[in-house]
Design an enzyme around this catalytic site. Structure first.
Site, PDB file in Angstrom:
ATOM      1  N   TYR A  30      36.200  30.954  34.570  1.00  0.00           N
ATOM      2  CA  TYR A  30      36.287  31.276  33.143  1.00  0.00           C
ATOM      3  C   TYR A  30      37.593  32.018  32.859  1.00  0.00           C
ATOM      4  O   TYR A  30      38.320  31.681  31.910  1.00  0.00           O
ATOM      5  CB  TYR A  30      35.092  32.126  32.726  1.00  0.00           C
ATOM      6  N   GLU A  52      29.498  34.922  21.205  1.00  0.00           N
ATOM      7  CA  GLU A  52      29.904  36.331  21.143  1.00  0.00           C
ATOM      8  C   GLU A  52      28.877  37.135  20.354  1.00  0.00           C
ATOM      9  O   GLU A  52      28.582  38.283  20.684  1.00  0.00           O
ATOM     10  CB  GLU A  52      31.291  36.465  20.510  1.00  0.00           C
ATOM     11  N   TRP A  60      28.899  39.598  28.890  1.00  0.00           N
ATOM     12  CA  TRP A  60      29.331  38.215  28.782  1.00  0.00           C
ATOM     13  C   TRP A  60      28.792  37.398  29.954  1.00  0.00           C
ATOM     14  O   TRP A  60      28.480  36.216  29.807  1.00  0.00           O
ATOM     15  CB  TRP A  60      30.853  38.117  28.707  1.00  0.00           C
TER      16      TRP A  60
END
Length: 211
Positions: A30, A52, A60
């Site tokens: 990522y 988000e 996350w």
């Protein structure tokens, strides 16, 4: 893996990364391949802003582990499809153990998809709207190390975008959420000085045609 005081981790593969990208095995690709790369596709932007919002109060990594489940549950975040979700879909999503089952966040994504459909009439696209908040390079930190990055939970641009989105009826789009979105979508380049990916990402940003 230990990091230097400026936030750079040197891993066994010999690649210097931002400290946060050298932990879990999901974080590495990522960090390397997605984070900070400029995006101007409305579906991708909507997906990221939605995820988000789901991250609020979580990490996350929690969302990243569930990302494919989210995509399956939310019709790949196709904006028109999500905008058409109704009460039955909300109940379906609340019963889905593969995602974050939070009624407010689920309803926010559906609402935001509907608000997103209003963007083209005024701006041409969600991308044009979002990239309109790209900060002036002169306002960015002179040296982006870990201390500087951790101080950037919000910026004047993310505050302004958050305020405007909420005025337009969007929800779960606070200034911190919006800034995290801007970082991920390449509207800013927050790879640290010394990270092997900072210059390649900046090169992509320079070459990217703004929507």
């Amino acid at each position: 893996m230990e990091s230097t005081p400026d936030g750079i981790s040197l891993e066994p593969d010999g690649v210097a990364r931002c400290w946060w990208g050298s932990g879990d095995e999901l974080y590495r690709p990522y960090h390397d391949d997605e984070w900070g790369r400029p995006v101007s596709d409305d579906r991708q932007l909507f997906e990221k802003l939605s995820l988000e919002g789901f991250m609020a109060g979580l990490s996350w990594l929690t969302i990243l582990r569930k990302r494919e489940n989210f995509r399956a549950a939310f019709a790949s975040f196709e904006i028109e499809a999500v905008a058409g979700f109704g009460t039955d879909d909300v109940e379906r999503l609340l019963a889905d153990p593969g995602i974050v089952r939070h009624r407010g966040k689920i309803e926010a994504v559906i609402n935001n998809a509907r608000r997103c459909l209003e963007m083209p009439d005024e701006f041409g696209s969600l991308a044009a709207y979002a990239w309109g908040y790209e900060p002036d390079p002169a306002t960015r930190p002179a040296v982006l190390d870990r201390v500087a990055l951790e101080a950037l939970s919000t910026t004047p641009e993310s505050v302004a975008m958050s305020r405007d989105l909420r005025r337009r009826g969007w929800s779960f789009v606070g200034p911190t959420t919006v800034y995290s979105f801007m970082q991920a979508m390449g509207i800013v380049n927050d790879h640290l000085v010394g990270c092997a990916f900072r210059e390649p990402v900046e090169g992509e940003r320079r070459a990217s045609r703004r929507p």
